[in-house]
Motif scaffolding. Structure first.
Motif, mmCIF file in Angstrom:
data_model
loop_
_atom_site.group_PDB
_atom_site.id
_atom_site.type_symbol
_atom_site.label_atom_id
_atom_site.label_comp_id
_atom_site.label_asym_id
_atom_site.label_seq_id
_atom_site.Cartn_x
_atom_site.Cartn_y
_atom_site.Cartn_z
ATOM 1 N N SER A 1 0.844 -1.190 0.000
ATOM 2 C CA SER A 1 0.000 0.000 0.000
ATOM 3 C C SER A 1 0.878 1.237 0.000
ATOM 4 N N LEU B 1 0.186 4.024 1.342
ATOM 5 C CA LEU B 1 0.020 4.753 2.600
ATOM 6 C C LEU B 1 -0.119 3.794 3.776
ATOM 7 N N ILE C 1 -1.537 3.370 7.843
ATOM 8 C CA ILE C 1 -2.717 3.826 8.566
ATOM 9 C C ILE C 1 -2.278 4.553 9.835
ATOM 10 N N THR D 1 2.117 3.940 13.791
ATOM 11 C CA THR D 1 1.329 3.712 12.588
ATOM 12 C C THR D 1 1.084 2.217 12.380
ATOM 13 N N ASP E 1 0.697 -0.961 10.115
ATOM 14 C CA ASP E 1 1.118 -1.365 8.768
ATOM 15 C C ASP E 1 0.703 -2.791 8.434
ATOM 16 N N SER F 1 -0.474 -3.207 4.871
ATOM 17 C CA SER F 1 0.353 -2.542 3.865
ATOM 18 C C SER F 1 1.062 -3.512 2.930
ATOM 19 N N TYR G 1 -9.931 5.332 6.597
ATOM 20 C CA TYR G 1 -8.581 5.430 7.128
ATOM 21 C C TYR G 1 -8.030 6.814 6.804
ATOM 22 N N ALA H 1 -4.255 9.432 7.080
ATOM 23 C CA ALA H 1 -2.814 9.458 7.249
ATOM 24 C C ALA H 1 -2.316 10.881 7.087
ATOM 25 N N TYR I 1 -4.591 2.307 1.479
ATOM 26 C CA TYR I 1 -4.175 1.847 2.794
ATOM 27 C C TYR I 1 -4.268 0.328 2.943
ATOM 28 N N ASP I 2 -5.298 -0.244 2.341
ATOM 29 C CA ASP I 2 -5.601 -1.668 2.527
ATOM 30 C C ASP I 2 -5.306 -2.410 1.229
#
Length: 410
Positions: free
Chosen positions: A188, A190, A192, A209, A211, A214, A364, A366, A393-394
């Protein structure tokens, strides 16, 4: 590596997502309708018995012209395989036109022959010519080389060319085909930093954060036909048999990539079938996909031998190996564009919240930061949040799984 393209984050401003529009290209292009004289509405059989496979599959359909996207499935048939010891193994229809069976390994031996039987609802009775499982040699090696591939008359693309080496052992088959399956890791863009819950009107801030969403892995079969023969060689071995090629700018090579190669020994007749199919596929140039049109088949209607049947029933065993590549080959290629927008401002002094998008579900977020602004003659601190599409994000939302394969090499 986090690949993020930001817009300006300004308190009280809303920056909508950029929409790119492309002009419709219109030209004097005549539609190409290839003329194919092959008959339609013929029985098509595709199936095999593979020693060491847990599930055996037989697919039945009717041939059709190339202008139809789907080929009619042949359903409600009686399908079974018999051996010369009068053992019968019956298949059940798990989905339209797809029949499967579990055959215990003890019944799949090199000293027996196997016959496929099909009886259709209208009483047509098909059988295959008896097939024996050829003995195979293990895969010698699977590997890749960094090579340039001429993708046009003027451009050469750097990439990975995969190869397999084959050395036939004494008494083993001289004919082989390969099936390929790739697994690659993608990430990902980004991480979260938190979650906004619309229903509770609450922001959950994560430190550190998160991850866990990710990194994903995705497995796909590679289309194409790959076969080779040792029949005319004095020394029964071949080096650098080419398999698939991956351009260096393919995002699949961003991180880790794995090629799984399954090698099947074939009889001479089965090899001729696959070679002809491979030749037809090459001649078509992937312009369109069609069912097999070759005259080679080992299946016939026992009540009407003149009926033409398409497809082939083959039996085999297999050996497999994997080759791993850790990327990137060139540099990380952005495979999913993520544009971050201002969404939420939070005033620590009076808990005032400002929404800049009408979003109907949780999101989500960021890339938050603090800023101080003048508000009613006093300084107040805001937190500015950024959001993007959930797939940013996912990674699961882009078709992957977060569960690392057991065989994966970090």
């Amino acid at each position: 590596m986090r690949i993020i393209r930001h817009k300006s984050f300004l308190p009280g401003s809303f920056l909508g997502a950029t929409i790119l529009s492309f002009p419709l290209l219109v030209g004097c292009i005549e539609k190409f309708n290839p003329q194919i004289s092959e008959s339609i509405d013929l029985m098509v059989v595709n199936g095999a018995i593979i020693k060491e496979d847990s599930l055996q599959i037989i697919k039945l359909s009717r041939s059709n012209n190339i202008y139809v996207d789907e080929w009619p499935k042949v359903t409600d048939c009686q399908v079974w395989v018999s051996d010369e010891s009068e053992n019968n193994f019956y298949f059940s229809e798990k989905s339209p036109g797809i029949y499967s069976a579990h055959i215990p390994e003890m019944y799949l031996t090199y000293d027996k022959s196997y016959i496929l039987h099909i009886v259709t609802p209208d009483g047509r009775n098909y059988e295959s010519i008896p097939q024996e499982i050829p003995k195979g040699s293990p895969i010698d090696s699977v590997y890749f080389k960094n090579e340039r591939f001429q993708s046009s008359s003027e451009y050469h693309e750097q990439g990975l060319q995969f190869y397999v080496d084959l050395i036939a052992s004494e008494g083993s088959s001289e004919y082989y085909r390969w099936e390929l399956e790739e697994t690659y890791q993608f990430r990902s863009p980004l991480f979260i930093d938190g979650l906004w819950d619309k229903w509770l009107d609450t922001i959950y801030r994560y430190e550190p954060t998160i991850d866990t969403l990710s990194r994903c892995w995705k497995t796909e079969k590679i289309s194409g036909l790959f076969s080779s023969s040792l029949g005319k060689l004095l020394v029964k071995q071949k080096i650098e048999i080419p398999l698939n090629y991956i351009a260096g700018r393919d995002p699949k090579l961003n991180h880790e990539y794995c090629l799984r190669v399954k090698q099947y020994p074939l009889s001479k007749e089965a090899f001729d079938y696959w070679s002809l199919l491979e030749e037809q596929n090459y001649e078509n140039g992937s312009l369109y996909e069609s069912q097999p049109k070759q005259s080679i088949s080992n299946i016939f209607n026992i009540n009407n031998p003149d009926e033409k049947v398409l497809g082939y029933f083959w039996v085999s065993s297999f050996d497999e190996k994997r080759s791993f590549f850790k990327g990137p080959l060139i540099h990380v290629i952005e495979d999913y564009f993520c544009e971050v927008d201002t969404f939420y401002f939070y005033n620590f002094n009076d808990s005032m919240a400002y929404y800049h998008k009408d979003i109907n579900f949780s999101y989500y977020f960021a890339d938050y930061y603090h800023t101080t602004v003048l508000y009613s003659n006093s300084d107040r601190t805001y937190v500015i949040w950024g959001i993007a599409d959930p797939p940013c994000y996912d990674c699961r939302l882009r078709g992957g799984t977060v569960f690392k394969p057991d065989y994966w090499q970090d």
